[in-house]
Design a protein around this motif. Structure first.
Motif, mmCIF file in Angstrom:
data_model
loop_
_atom_site.group_PDB
_atom_site.id
_atom_site.type_symbol
_atom_site.label_atom_id
_atom_site.label_comp_id
_atom_site.label_asym_id
_atom_site.label_seq_id
_atom_site.Cartn_x
_atom_site.Cartn_y
_atom_site.Cartn_z
ATOM 1 N N SER A 87 3.769 5.631 -5.624
ATOM 2 C CA SER A 87 3.647 5.624 -7.083
ATOM 3 C C SER A 87 2.547 6.572 -7.535
ATOM 4 O O SER A 87 2.704 7.318 -8.499
ATOM 5 N N THR A 88 1.436 6.559 -6.843
ATOM 6 C CA THR A 88 0.308 7.413 -7.197
ATOM 7 C C THR A 88 0.690 8.883 -7.043
ATOM 8 O O THR A 88 0.404 9.709 -7.910
ATOM 9 N N ARG A 89 1.365 9.206 -5.935
ATOM 10 C CA ARG A 89 1.777 10.594 -5.719
ATOM 11 C C ARG A 89 2.801 11.038 -6.755
ATOM 12 O O ARG A 89 2.743 12.155 -7.248
ATOM 13 N N THR A 90 3.729 10.166 -7.104
ATOM 14 C CA THR A 90 4.753 10.471 -8.087
ATOM 15 C C THR A 90 4.126 10.709 -9.450
ATOM 16 O O THR A 90 4.489 11.643 -10.167
ATOM 17 N N ASN A 91 3.176 9.866 -9.821
ATOM 18 C CA ASN A 91 2.525 10.009 -11.115
ATOM 19 C C ASN A 91 1.682 11.276 -11.203
ATOM 20 O O ASN A 91 1.548 11.863 -12.267
ATOM 21 N N ARG A 92 1.094 11.700 -10.109
ATOM 22 C CA ARG A 92 0.289 12.924 -10.112
ATOM 23 C C ARG A 92 1.146 14.163 -10.249
ATOM 24 O O ARG A 92 0.739 15.156 -10.807
ATOM 25 N N HIS A 93 2.374 14.109 -9.676
ATOM 26 C CA HIS A 93 3.219 15.279 -9.656
ATOM 27 C C HIS A 93 4.358 15.189 -10.656
ATOM 28 O O HIS A 93 5.153 16.111 -10.745
ATOM 29 N N GLY A 94 4.452 14.076 -11.361
ATOM 30 C CA GLY A 94 5.595 13.882 -12.239
ATOM 31 C C GLY A 94 5.295 14.275 -13.612
ATOM 32 O O GLY A 94 5.873 14.585 -14.512
ATOM 33 N N ARG A 109 0.829 -1.213 0.000
ATOM 34 C CA ARG A 109 0.000 0.000 0.000
ATOM 35 C C ARG A 109 0.859 1.257 0.000
ATOM 36 O O ARG A 109 0.531 2.244 -0.667
ATOM 37 N N GLU A 110 1.976 1.236 0.731
ATOM 38 C CA GLU A 110 2.888 2.378 0.727
ATOM 39 C C GLU A 110 3.499 2.568 -0.660
ATOM 40 O O GLU A 110 3.615 3.698 -1.134
ATOM 41 N N ALA A 111 3.878 1.483 -1.308
ATOM 42 C CA ALA A 111 4.455 1.572 -2.651
ATOM 43 C C ALA A 111 3.432 2.124 -3.640
ATOM 44 O O ALA A 111 3.768 2.946 -4.504
ATOM 45 N N ILE A 112 2.189 1.686 -3.522
ATOM 46 C CA ILE A 112 1.130 2.188 -4.397
ATOM 47 C C ILE A 112 0.908 3.670 -4.151
ATOM 48 O O ILE A 112 0.780 4.457 -5.086
#
Length: 73
Positions: A66-73, A60-63
């Protein structure tokens, strides 16, 4: 199914059940054929490298990362 071995397919099924958040470890153990959580937990640890609770937390932490990185990347 051997009660001492968590076959790969059952292990992945158990992992999926836990990831939904709708099943406790004991529920997943019984669904994949274990009568007790102790042997299930040992075999889960052997197969995935972490006990079910910690494995779920790490996934869940990895997801989340990943979700935060994809939103801000």
């Amino acid at each position: 199914m051997s009660p001492r071995l968590l076959p790969l397919q059952c292990g992945h099924e158990a992992r999926q059940l836990l990831l939904t958040g709708e099943h406790r470890t004991s529920d997943a153990a019984f669904i994949v054929g274990y009568e007790s959580t102790s042997p299930f937990n040992r075999e889960y640890l052997r197969q995935f490298g972490a006990p079910p609770g910690r494995d779920m937390q790490q996934i869940r932490e990895a997801i989340d990362i990943s979700t935060r990185t994809n939103r801000h990347g």
